[in-house]
Enzyme design. Structure first.
Site, mmCIF file in Angstrom:
data_model
loop_
_atom_site.group_PDB
_atom_site.id
_atom_site.type_symbol
_atom_site.label_atom_id
_atom_site.label_comp_id
_atom_site.label_asym_id
_atom_site.label_seq_id
_atom_site.Cartn_x
_atom_site.Cartn_y
_atom_site.Cartn_z
ATOM 1 N N ASP A 162 0.874 -1.189 -0.107
ATOM 2 C CA ASP A 162 -0.051 -0.145 -0.100
ATOM 3 C C ASP A 162 0.844 1.357 0.058
ATOM 4 O O ASP A 162 1.650 1.534 0.730
ATOM 5 C CB ASP A 162 -0.971 -0.220 1.247
ATOM 6 C CG ASP A 162 -1.699 -1.309 1.594
ATOM 7 O OD1 ASP A 162 -1.454 -2.037 0.939
ATOM 8 O OD2 ASP A 162 -2.247 -1.226 2.716
HETATM 9 N N1 DQQ Z 1 -2.162 -3.918 3.990
HETATM 10 C C1 DQQ Z 1 -3.633 -3.699 3.863
HETATM 11 C C2 DQQ Z 1 -4.060 -2.987 5.207
HETATM 12 C C3 DQQ Z 1 -2.963 -3.106 6.067
HETATM 13 C C4 DQQ Z 1 -1.803 -3.403 5.303
HETATM 14 C C5 DQQ Z 1 -4.343 -3.361 2.776
HETATM 15 C C6 DQQ Z 1 -0.751 -4.134 5.722
HETATM 16 O O1 DQQ Z 1 -5.191 -3.208 5.583
HETATM 17 O O2 DQQ Z 1 -2.874 -1.981 6.921
HETATM 18 O O3 DQQ Z 1 -3.322 -4.035 1.568
HETATM 19 O O4 DQQ Z 1 0.388 -4.222 5.101
#
Ligand code: DQQ
Length: 590
Positions: free
Chosen positions: A71
């Site tokens: 992300d």
């Molecule tokens: N990636 C998710 C989120 C979390 C993060 C979404 C963990 O919900 O915080 O891809 O790497």
């Protein structure tokens, strides 16, 4: 301060004379409830190809020099510099050991990675530093809200601030001991409580943020308020919630102008403003958004009746695109969308490549004139990478024809084309039940399935004898007295490698085809990335593809095609070779 001063400073930091930072941290293993890999995206089959770091590596998309990224976190424009933080595994090319890596840019095209901003050091984030956002507080002070994983693997929300505001790169961040500022108490599920949004200030002077959550299958955006960004109080009800949808990851909530493309600071509300609410659905690994109204005095967001508030709703991108986040760029007064595009190859390939995950090209985002959807377009800065150009116009594509676009480096190109169709009245009839699943329709009516009006579009990353190609195309149907335009990014023939995931993604397009017969397409092709924008950004689809031809010395082809009965005209086509965008890594990870 003047941008030019920061440009100069940035030029200094991208020179390879910058200091190398060494540090270490204690990293515990997180047995996360969160799963990044899901079948069928992943295949267990071994690849017969020798996979190297290079053949599928994008050259102008943001990609990690090595290891895993996911992300985008807390993107912001601060004192002339774009900051992109992102989820990063410093120890390998699969998800794990997650920290906030930190990259800087002055043009959203060339990046310089500096030392990570946030990594596990305290009990409130010792098991991982997960996604979050940035907010610029009064007095021009940036703040980060992020999810920490505590020693009991509970998800908690923390704040962090730059250690030294006079450091233009905001290199070091500190995490006050009063963290966590939001804890999973009073019935909140501790393993479904994450990803705080950029905060906005209401007319009562209070900050607000939402945190993604769920109770059983009820997706929830839990609202918190604060007077000082330190003490946060949960509101009596969520900002918004939807039944039967599951966990809402990475919510994003922001205002858009009813008229015009100008972006708005996240705290703006009032006449002439609508709001967009987006969630990333853990259940499907897709995102959807609604357009609606934010009633600040009631602390509620209500989607417009024209916005489907379910997983069949509107999507920023109908392809491989997740965990996106927008920010307000106060420099160019625009709102920019960043998103993660996961790999579609196998985990074994990712380990062999030594890297996994990219960020899509940052997109400017605004509300369409009809007020019902957003429009996205690659930031104008990306055009600075355009090199040699080739042009075509006024060419006819008869049924079954294919036209090679010559003179362009087809593995790394930017292509813009406007088509004009004829014989619309002979379009195939549309079955209303197809509306809920455009991906299924693209799977059934692929590029090689002839139709009446379409399929027509581009064949990209094609091998010499067309044993491999990715087809990005349109197909037009007739529904009563109206027309329905389908856009597909069909990867089913993208690679002869059986082990990679090759979906035919699809979305419907709000096109003008009924008025003038015209429809446009732009494709950003970058080795394993095909990022496509239909009808000037009304429908976007990103595919990740792994053709064998990229591993050979053979020429990669680019074609315009028409497999429909009705002739299609290329009004104009322009294609550019794209230069590389730099991602310099001057961090050092232990
Ligand atoms: N990636 C998710 C989120 C979390 C993060 C979404 C963990 O919900 O915080 O891809 O790497």
């Amino acid at each position: 301060m003047a941008t030019s001063k920061f440009n100069a400073l940035f030029t200094v930091i991208i020179l390879p004379v910058a200091a190398v930072f060494f540090f270490s941290w204690k990293q515990a293993t997180v047995d996360a409830s969160h799963q990044v890999f899901k079948e069928p995206e992943r295949s267990k089959m071994e690849s017969p190809l020798s996979i190297t770091n290079n053949q599928y590596r994008p050259s102008y998309h943001f990609r990690p020099p090595k290891n895993w990224i996911n992300d985008p976190n807390g993107p912001m424009f601060y004192n002339g510099i774009y900051h992109l933080f992102y989820q990063y595994n410093p120890k390998g090319a699969v998800w794990g050991n997650i920290i906030w890596a930190h990259a800087l840019s002055i043009d959203l095209v060339n990046w310089k990675i500096i030392e990570p901003a946030i990594y596990p050091t305290k009990s409130f984030d010792i098991n991982g530093c997960w996604s979050g956002s940035s907010t610029i507080l009064p007095g021009n002070k940036p703040a980060i809200l992020y999810t920490g994983i505590d020693p009991h693997n509970r998800q908690v929300q923390n704040v962090a601030f730059p250690t030294n505001l006079s450091d233009p790169y905001l290199t070091k961040w500190y995490k006050p001991d009063y963290n966590p500022v939001m804890a999973p108490i009073d019935g909140i599920n501790a393993s479904s409580f994450r990803d705080p949004t950029t905060a906005w200030m209401g007319s009562d002077g209070q900050w607000r943020t939402v945190v993604g959550s769920k109770i059983h299958l009820l997706g929830k955006a839990i609202l918190y308020k604060s007077k000082d960004f330190v003490k946060w109080k949960r509101a009596s009800h969520p900002l918004h919630s939807v039944h039967n949808i599951g966990m809402w990851e990475c919510p994003d909530f922001f205002p858009v102008l009813l008229k015009g493309r100008r972006g708005l600071d996240t705290s703006v509300n009032g006449a002439g403003v609508k709001h967009v609410f987006k969630v990333s659905l853990d259940m499907t690994r897709y995102e959807y958004y609604t357009v609606g109204k934010y009633y600040e005095h009631k602390d509620r967001y209500v989607p417009d009746r024209t916005s489907v508030d379910q997983k069949t709703g509107l999507r920023y991108d109908y392809g491989n695109f997740y965990a996106s986040k927008t920010f307000y760029d106060g420099g160019k007064k625009r709102r920019i969308l960043c998103g993660w595009s996961n790999e579609s190859d196998s985990q074994t390939d990712d380990i062999a490549k030594g890297w996994a995950g990219i960020q899509t090209i940052p997109r400017r985002l605004w509300l369409a004139k009809n007020g019902r959807q957003v429009v996205q377009w690659p930031v104008e800065e990306i055009e600075s990478l355009r090199g040699k150009r080739t042009k075509m116009k006024g060419l006819k594509l008869k049924q079954g024809s294919r036209l090679e676009v010559k003179g362009v480096k087809a593995s790394q190109a930017d292509v813009e084309v406007v088509f004009k169709v004829s014989g619309l009245e002979r379009a195939e009839p549309f079955d209303h039940s197809w509306l809920s699943d455009p991906e299924k329709l693209c799977t059934q009516k692929r590029a090689d399935v002839p139709g009446n009006v379409g399929p027509f579009g581009l064949l990209v990353l094609a091998s010499n004898n067309l044993t491999e190609y990715t087809a990005v195309f349109f197909r037009v149907f007739k529904y009563r007295s109206r027309y329905v335009t389908l856009m597909c990014s069909d990867a089913t023939r993208s690679s002869l490698r059986p082990e990679v995931y090759k979906p035919a993604f699809g979305g419907f397009v709000d096109s003008q085809i009924q008025k003038n017969g015209k429809i446009s397409l732009r494709c950003l092709i970058d080795h394993s990335v095909v990022e496509s924008f239909g009808e000037n950004g009304r429908t976007c689809i990103t595919s990740r593809v792994y053709p064998i031809v990229l591993s050979t010395k053979s020429k990669v082809g680019l074609y315009a095609f028409n497999h429909g009965l009705e002739t299609v005209k290329i009004i104009k086509l322009k294609a550019w070779d794209m230069k590389n965008g730099n991602v310099l890594d001057e961090s050092s990870y232990v």
